[in-house]
Design an enzyme around this catalytic site. Structure first.
Site, PDB file in Angstrom:
ATOM      1  N   ASP A  16     -13.342  52.327   9.686  1.00  0.00           N
ATOM      2  CA  ASP A  16     -12.452  53.163  10.481  1.00  0.00           C
ATOM      3  C   ASP A  16     -12.779  52.961  11.945  1.00  0.00           C
ATOM      4  OD1 ASP A  16     -14.870  54.541  10.473  1.00  0.00           O
ATOM      5  OD2 ASP A  16     -13.987  56.503  10.109  1.00  0.00           O
ATOM      6  N   TYR A  67     -14.009  53.225  15.865  1.00  0.00           N
ATOM      7  CA  TYR A  67     -15.189  53.814  16.502  1.00  0.00           C
ATOM      8  C   TYR A  67     -14.868  55.259  16.899  1.00  0.00           C
ATOM      9  CZ  TYR A  67     -17.013  49.028  17.004  1.00  0.00           C
ATOM     10  OH  TYR A  67     -17.477  47.759  16.768  1.00  0.00           O
ATOM     11  N   PHE A  81     -13.869  46.526  14.541  1.00  0.00           N
ATOM     12  CA  PHE A  81     -15.096  46.039  15.177  1.00  0.00           C
ATOM     13  C   PHE A  81     -14.945  45.772  16.673  1.00  0.00           C
ATOM     14  CE2 PHE A  81     -15.686  44.816  10.682  1.00  0.00           C
ATOM     15  CZ  PHE A  81     -16.847  45.522  10.421  1.00  0.00           C
TER      16      PHE A  81
END
Length: 223
Positions: free
Chosen positions: A63, A65, A76
């Site tokens: 999910d 940040y 990412f």
């Protein structure tokens, strides 16, 4: 019709049933919250940037940040200004440096998407400061439909951790490249992510298929 999101930039992805059958319910749930991440115009950024026919590599995240200012819709990846790097991304760059001798200059991985790398989280929103806080909303249905849409053509799948591996369990490991390792988070990276060489292995497979390699490290040279 969507009440929270502009779906006009989705292109061919807009035809997925999810947007008619599941998204309205998710929007209703999100409408009761004071805030969520990323910004509404970035929630579908991964799909907006890579159309189905252009996807060559799939990297599934969990999910977004949960730290405000970090997430911008691609798994990412984070805003270029984010320092220090999110810890999982720092480990990704460490492995990349060991694997191919270089890594990107900052956290922004959108240049990967420009080369056909779909950076898709299995959950597309998160409450600020609450990792996996939206795991029950139903975003995972979209992941399943995306992978089904991609299934007719061989692609490379980098599946880091149990969440990604479970989401892609139906991906054919014979027709496609499936690299399944531990997640790059600090809690698990030493259990098989480090040393897995996913970047060079992916490029070798792409080139064996007659395609071009991904420029993982240098956005200035990425085509």
């Amino acid at each position: 019709m969507s009440t929270l999101f502009n779906l006009d930039r989705l292109g061919a992805w807009r035809d997925l049933p999810f947007f008619e059958t599941q998204l309205p319910r998710i929007e209703t749930a999100l409408g009761t919250e004071a805030d969520f991440l990323p910004a509404t115009d970035k929630v579908f950024a991964a799909l907006e940037q890579v159309q189905p026919e252009d996807v060559r590599v799939v990297i599934l995240g969990q999910d977004p940040y949960p730290t405000p200012g970090h997430a911008h819709g691609l798994a990412f990846s984070a805003a270029a200004s984010v320092r220090p790097l999110p810890r999982s991304l720092g480990n990704i760059f460490r492995e990349m440096t060991d694997d191919i001798g270089a890594c990107p200059p900052d956290a922004d991985l959108r240049f990967w998407a420009d080369q056909g790398v779909l950076l898709l989280n299995t959950i597309l929103t998160v409450p600020p400061g609450q990792a996996k806080g939206h795991r029950h909303l139903g975003w995972q249905s979209l992941t399943g439909e995306v992978l089904s849409r991609l299934s007719p053509q061989p692609r490379a799948y980098l599946l880091w951790g149990a969440t990604a591996q479970e989401a892609a369990r139906t991906v054919d490991p014979v027709a496609n490249l499936k690299i399944e390792t531990a997640h790059p988070s600090p809690l698990s990276a030493r259990r098989g992510f480090f040393g897995s060489r996913p970047f060079s292995r992916t490029n070798a497979w792409l080139q064996a298929q007659g395609g071009r390699a991904i420029n993982w490290a240098n956005p200035a040279e990425a085509a």
